[in-house]
Design a protein around this motif. Structure first.
Motif, PDB file in Angstrom:
ATOM      1  N   VAL A 212      28.600  14.983  -3.186  1.00  0.00           N
ATOM      2  CA  VAL A 212      27.665  16.288  -3.358  1.00  0.00           C
ATOM      3  C   VAL A 212      27.271  16.827  -2.272  1.00  0.00           C
ATOM      4  N   LEU A 213      27.357  18.417  -2.109  1.00  0.00           N
ATOM      5  CA  LEU A 213      26.404  19.060  -0.969  1.00  0.00           C
ATOM      6  C   LEU A 213      25.773  19.792  -1.832  1.00  0.00           C
ATOM      7  N   GLY A 214      24.629  19.785  -1.198  1.00  0.00           N
ATOM      8  CA  GLY A 214      23.269  20.396  -1.622  1.00  0.00           C
ATOM      9  C   GLY A 214      23.518  22.016  -0.881  1.00  0.00           C
ATOM     10  N   ARG A 215      22.716  22.947  -1.484  1.00  0.00           N
ATOM     11  CA  ARG A 215      22.648  24.320  -1.302  1.00  0.00           C
ATOM     12  C   ARG A 215      22.586  24.572   0.321  1.00  0.00           C
ATOM     13  N   THR A 216      21.650  23.915   0.879  1.00  0.00           N
ATOM     14  CA  THR A 216      21.563  24.069   2.372  1.00  0.00           C
ATOM     15  C   THR A 216      22.435  23.585   3.286  1.00  0.00           C
ATOM     16  N   GLU A 217      23.084  22.571   2.777  1.00  0.00           N
ATOM     17  CA  GLU A 217      24.406  22.213   3.638  1.00  0.00           C
ATOM     18  C   GLU A 217      25.356  23.147   3.212  1.00  0.00           C
ATOM     19  N   LEU A 218      25.574  23.680   2.038  1.00  0.00           N
ATOM     20  CA  LEU A 218      26.917  24.451   2.045  1.00  0.00           C
ATOM     21  C   LEU A 218      26.362  25.861   2.840  1.00  0.00           C
TER      22      LEU A 218
ATOM     23  N   ARG B 185      23.284  18.978 -11.272  1.00  0.00           N
ATOM     24  CA  ARG B 185      21.892  19.738 -11.522  1.00  0.00           C
ATOM     25  C   ARG B 185      20.939  19.415 -10.734  1.00  0.00           C
ATOM     26  N   GLY B 186      20.310  19.967 -10.099  1.00  0.00           N
ATOM     27  CA  GLY B 186      18.863  19.722  -9.167  1.00  0.00           C
ATOM     28  C   GLY B 186      19.402  19.340  -7.922  1.00  0.00           C
ATOM     29  N   VAL B 187      20.872  19.077  -7.555  1.00  0.00           N
ATOM     30  CA  VAL B 187      21.204  18.492  -6.091  1.00  0.00           C
ATOM     31  C   VAL B 187      22.040  19.678  -5.450  1.00  0.00           C
ATOM     32  N   GLY B 188      23.184  19.988  -6.179  1.00  0.00           N
ATOM     33  CA  GLY B 188      24.184  20.886  -5.502  1.00  0.00           C
ATOM     34  C   GLY B 188      25.397  21.088  -6.405  1.00  0.00           C
ATOM     35  N   TYR B 189      26.491  21.083  -5.612  1.00  0.00           N
ATOM     36  CA  TYR B 189      27.689  21.185  -5.926  1.00  0.00           C
ATOM     37  C   TYR B 189      28.872  20.040  -5.459  1.00  0.00           C
TER      38      TYR B 189
END
Length: 218
Positions: free
Chosen positions: A167-173, A210-214
């Protein structure tokens, strides 16, 4: 490098700083002339003002994308509204800069977009279900049929497919696809994921955690 800007002082500032950074620069002050210049000169990147008098920057970019031209575009605008930024990104912009801006920031963003374009050319092929991503050719197919993606959409999909199962969080993406972690907000990532899902259809391998990223499942 192509600069399309109708304010002479800003255009000259952009030209000078980009030239100092080592880029050859061509300047146009009208949208239609800018569109012709992209087709004629084949620049590596377009620094594109949104508020052009005859053909605005968003429409110029839209026409390029509809014609299959995916030259990276850095939008420049006097408007600082999220809706404007989202529209620019949805029609195929690769980054967004709001006036007034630091010329050094503009050069940094240009370098970041070009670096992402080079990273996208790495010689690996990634497959998830019927989705096949060829990094060297910068191409994506679904069941053998080509799908046109912007540079940012391509990098976002590649980042997720390279880290399948994670799972990659939005900041990491943001950091992986844009080259910087502090640009924009989580809405920027969500817009591009929505665009990918629309383009790839049922074959899109991206899952929301949900709540984490993609993630793309392993």
């Amino acid at each position: 490098m192509l600069v399309v800007e109708d304010e002479p002082a800003i255009a000259e500032l952009q030209r000078r700083y980009l030239a100092q950074a080592g880029y050859g620069v061509h300047v146009e002050d009208r949208g239609r002339a800018g569109l012709d210049a992209v087709r004629r000169l084949r620049p590596v990147l377009v620094v594109l003002d949104v508020g052009l008098p005859d053909l605005d920057g968003v429409e110029l970019c839209r026409r390029l994308r509809e014609a299959g031209d995916w030259t990276p575009v850095l939008f420049v605008t006097a408007r600082d509204d999220e809706v404007d930024r989202i529209i620019g990104l949805e029609i195929g912009g690769d980054d967004y800069l709001t006036k007034p801006f630091s010329p050094r920031e503009m050069v940094a963003r240009v370098k970041a977009v070009l670096r992402r374009a080079q990273d996208a050319a790495r010689s690996d092929v990634l497959v998830s279900g019927s989705v096949r991503l060829d990094a060297r050719a910068r191409s994506v197919t679904v069941g053998g049929d080509p799908v046109a993606l912007t540079l940012t959409e391509f990098n976002l999909l590649a980042a997720l497919m390279r880290t399948r199962g994670r799972v990659l969080g939005r900041t990491e993406l943001l950091a992986q696809a844009w080259g910087q972690a502090d640009y924009g907000a989580s809405r920027t990532v969500d817009v591009h994921v929505a665009q990918l899902r629309a383009k790839l259809g049922d074959a899109c391998p991206i899952e929301t955690v949900r709540g984490v990223g993609y993630r793309v499942p392993s």
